[in-house]
Design an enzyme around this catalytic site. Structure first.
Site, mmCIF file in Angstrom:
data_model
loop_
_atom_site.group_PDB
_atom_site.id
_atom_site.type_symbol
_atom_site.label_atom_id
_atom_site.label_comp_id
_atom_site.label_asym_id
_atom_site.label_seq_id
_atom_site.Cartn_x
_atom_site.Cartn_y
_atom_site.Cartn_z
ATOM 1 N N ASP A 1 0.854 -1.174 0.000
ATOM 2 C CA ASP A 1 0.000 0.000 0.000
ATOM 3 C C ASP A 1 0.904 1.243 0.000
ATOM 4 O O ASP A 1 2.131 1.134 0.094
ATOM 5 C CB ASP A 1 -0.951 -0.037 1.222
ATOM 6 C CG ASP A 1 -2.207 0.793 0.992
ATOM 7 O OD1 ASP A 1 -3.245 0.494 1.605
ATOM 8 O OD2 ASP A 1 -2.149 1.736 0.174
ATOM 9 N N GLU B 1 -10.642 6.491 4.855
ATOM 10 C CA GLU B 1 -9.588 5.884 5.673
ATOM 11 C C GLU B 1 -9.644 6.373 7.118
ATOM 12 O O GLU B 1 -10.728 6.660 7.649
ATOM 13 C CB GLU B 1 -8.228 6.131 5.005
ATOM 14 C CG GLU B 1 -8.153 5.521 3.604
ATOM 15 C CD GLU B 1 -6.757 5.485 3.037
ATOM 16 O OE1 GLU B 1 -6.592 5.742 1.831
ATOM 17 O OE2 GLU B 1 -5.805 5.174 3.781
HETATM 18 C C1 GLC Z 1 -4.480 4.207 0.063
HETATM 19 C C2 GLC Z 1 -5.376 3.054 0.403
HETATM 20 C C3 GLC Z 1 -5.507 2.040 -0.708
HETATM 21 C C4 GLC Z 1 -5.365 2.720 -2.063
HETATM 22 C C5 GLC Z 1 -3.967 3.269 -2.160
HETATM 23 C C6 GLC Z 1 -3.743 4.032 -3.471
HETATM 24 O O1 GLC Z 1 -3.711 4.570 1.179
HETATM 25 O O2 GLC Z 1 -5.096 2.345 1.604
HETATM 26 O O3 GLC Z 1 -6.777 1.395 -0.558
HETATM 27 O O4 GLC Z 1 -5.601 1.787 -3.101
HETATM 28 O O5 GLC Z 1 -3.628 4.122 -1.064
HETATM 29 O O6 GLC Z 1 -4.536 5.189 -3.493
#
Ligand code: GLC
Length: 631
Positions: free
Chosen positions: A327, A519
């Protein structure tokens, strides 16, 4: 001239032919011997060759620098600072972050991505890049794209086939803009609704995510990843992101998101691993690792560095043969020592790193770890092979550039009809005194509340930007407009704060709402989001429902604390985050479609009753998991 002279003297054309053959032989020999040249690289460039052979041939030609470049994903703004880097470093992937909604049309998106693709194809071996985005409920980076209900609403609809159709439309409206890869579906299982990502989950019951994953993966990937209606899907976030304990997060002011999951291995497997098993069996091409940590009794371990869970369970036991992506800066959270973080993540089984800013540092660090023998070349080759396999499957070597010929279908009436169907199916009727609903549609109706005429609130997070916005970026129909569209015979008065006189209205509709979030910023108690009815909406309920029969509609990413406001409420509907088609909320209200939604999460009496899941000791929800009245 007599027969005694040599033939080539008698027939000079023989000499030239012989010379031509010799030159051709020499040229072929050179090509066959020198690695990496065009004639010799036939196999990986041969679309008829099996992908496995193409991968093996290509990996065999790559330098370690080229291999590490393929394992690197940068955010689109970072590489703009160093225009030559994609070619010089052989960067394998780019992404748009949640707030990189950079262009208004598919053509403009495609032009940008194709520009980066040209840089990638300028590398020695001409390996195309793969571009990723979060089109988690429609390609909301495009203002005109259709926006579906977030997953929690789709879960309430208990219709995986419908969710699959929504995914297929999203795939079409994403690939047409030149984007190959969608970081979706989240197959997370939300076990504490205070989590700011509850709405990205299909619900608290792992059985929902288990049931939805295959249909949605198929919807995104289709039967042929090379098709311009398919995108590579991502099962995320591996594993247990929805099972963290309140207050265990160490990220910023987060309370749940990116925290610690403390379970037995059996519990982790039955609740959080199960949906990944069905996603893998459905052929998902990528898996994204969770920021969270898992504590199986030996202390918390960041999943980004967990070799047992990634290599042992996901790749070994489940047989996942796609690639694992980290991530966003997730690798950095493993250790204070970046080199240790990088080698731990790669040795744990992460194949591509969403760096996404300091990609030069990542590349040099990983190269140094390989040079020092702390990361093996075989691990690197495995990671690169997995990535290239998906790039070949996407057809990027044959069709590296966007095909925007279908751009006119973005946001089409047909696509919006499916989103409206999904919004209607996701409505959950929780109370209906004296069968107030459905309404006839010819009443005098008084409409109030912060969610009535707020497209931004009904879209929620990941809509035009990471956190979403009350002022919507995306096009769509508000609930109020939907009411007017579905019941043109009704006399509708709208007053958000119910300050207008109620007069002789027959019935009131008060749409209460959460403001958008995403988030950990949405973790209840972390900041401005508290799972409570706002004072303004509470006043609107009191003003309207204290006077006339009323319906309260809740626009939210999760249950909110509603019980204290229900005294005079005749009907109550959970609308979740219904997306761009507000008419979908109006349809069951006026009987155009039945109410048939069921709660995908338990609805608590109080926020402090969370975590609240069916089966808990003393389980006493306001409304239980699976509850929903039918009309
Ligand atoms: C974010 C999220 C993830 C997402 C990624 C790219 O922090 O946790 O779900 O796909 O970054 O945006």
């Amino acid at each position: 001239m007599g027969a005694s002279l040599p033939a080539f003297v008698r027939r000079p054309e023989i000499l030239w032919s012989a010379l031509a053959v010799a030159i051709a032989a020499a040229v072929v020999t050179v090509f066959l011997v020198v690695p990496g040249n065009s004639a010799d690289a036939q196999v990986y460039r041969d679309p008829e060759a099996p992908i496995a052979e193409r991968v093996e041939d290509l990996v065999g030609r790559m330098t370690i620098e080229e291999k590490v470049g393929q394992m690197t994903q940068a955010v689109v703004g970072a590489v703009d600072a160093y225009p030559g880097d994609i070619t010089d470093l052989g960067i394998g992937s780019l992404l748009s972050g949640g707030s990189d909604a950079l262009h208004d049309t598919p053509e403009a998106w495609a032009e940008m991505i194709d520009g980066y693709q040209r840089d990638a194809l300028d590398t020695r071996l001409g390996i195309p890049l793969v571009y990723g985005i979060d089109a988690v409920h429609g390609n909301t980076a495009l203002p005109g794209a259709v926006v579906f209900p977030h997953n929690i609403g789709l879960g309430a609809a208990h219709d995986p086939e419908l969710a699959g159709r929504a995914a297929a439309i999203t795939a079409e409206e994403t690939r047409v803009a030149g984007v190959h890869w969608n970081f979706a579906p989240c197959v997370c299982v939300a076990r504490d609704s205070r989590w700011g990502r509850t709405y990205e989950s299909y619900g608290e019951d792992p059985g929902l995510a288990v049931e939805y994953a295959p249909s949605v993966v198929q919807g995104y990937q289709g039967d042929d990843l090379t098709a311009n209606t398919s995108v590579l899907a991502t099962a995320k976030h591996y594993v247990g992101d929805g099972g963290t304990e309140y207050g265990t997060s160490t990220t910023e002011d987060y309370l749940l998101d990116q925290g610690v999951v403390t379970l037995t291995e059996a519990e982790l497997r039955s609740i959080h691993l199960a949906p990944f098993r069905t996603a893998v069996d459905a052929g998902v091409g990528s898996v994204m690792v969770s920021f969270s940590s898992v504590d199986l009794g030996y202390g918390p371990l960041k999943t980004h560095g967990d070799e047992y869970l990634i290599s042992g369970v996901l790749k070994g036991e489940l047989g996942f043969d796609g690639f694992v992506v980290s991530d966003w800066q997730g690798v950095d959270q493993i250790s204070e020592d970046y080199a240790e973080s990088v080698r731990t993540a790669i040795n744990a089984g992460i194949d591509m790193v969403m760096v996404p800013f300091e990609y030069r540092t990542f590349i040099s660090t990983l190269l140094a770890e390989v040079e020092a023998g702390r990361v093996s070349e075989s691990r690197i080759d495995d990671a690169v092979s997995r990535i290239l396999t998906q790039k070949f499957a996407l057809g990027l070597f044959e069709q590296p550039y966007a095909d925007t010929s279908g751009a006119a279908d973005v946001g089409s009436d047909e696509h919006r009809a499916v989103a409206r169907e999904a919004a209607a199916a996701s409505q959950v009727l929780l109370r209906n005194e004296d069968d107030l609903l459905p309404l006839a549609g010819d009443e005098s109706i008084y409409v109030a509340g912060s969610g009535a005429d707020s497209l931004g609130r009904q879209l929620g997070g990941w809509s035009g930007s990471w956190q979403g916005s009350v002022e919507a970026v995306n096009e769509g129909t508000s609930i109020l407009a939907g009411l007017e569209q579905v019941a043109p015979g009704a006399a509708i008065t709208y007053s958000e704060d119910a300050s207008e006189p109620i007069g002789d209205a027959d019935v009131g509709i008060v749409v209460v709402a959460e403001d958008p979030y995403a988030e950990g910023l949405g973790d209840a108690g972390a900041g401005e989001h508290d799972m409570l009815v706002s004072d303004e909406d509470a006043a609107a309920i009191e003003a309207v429902c204290g006077e006339i029969d009323c319906v309260v509609i809740v626009v939210s990413g999760r249950p909110i604390e509603i019980e204290p406001h229900l005294d005079d409420v005749d009907a109550l509907v959970a609308a979740w985050l219904p997306g761009s088609e507000g008419a979908g909320v109006a349809d069951p209200l006026f009987g155009e479609t039945p109410y048939d939604g069921r709660l995908p999460v338990s609805w608590p009496r109080l926020v402090d009753d969370e975590p609240l899941n069916v089966g808990d000791d003393g389980y006493d929800p306001l409304y239980p998991l699976g509850y929903g009245l039918q009309t």
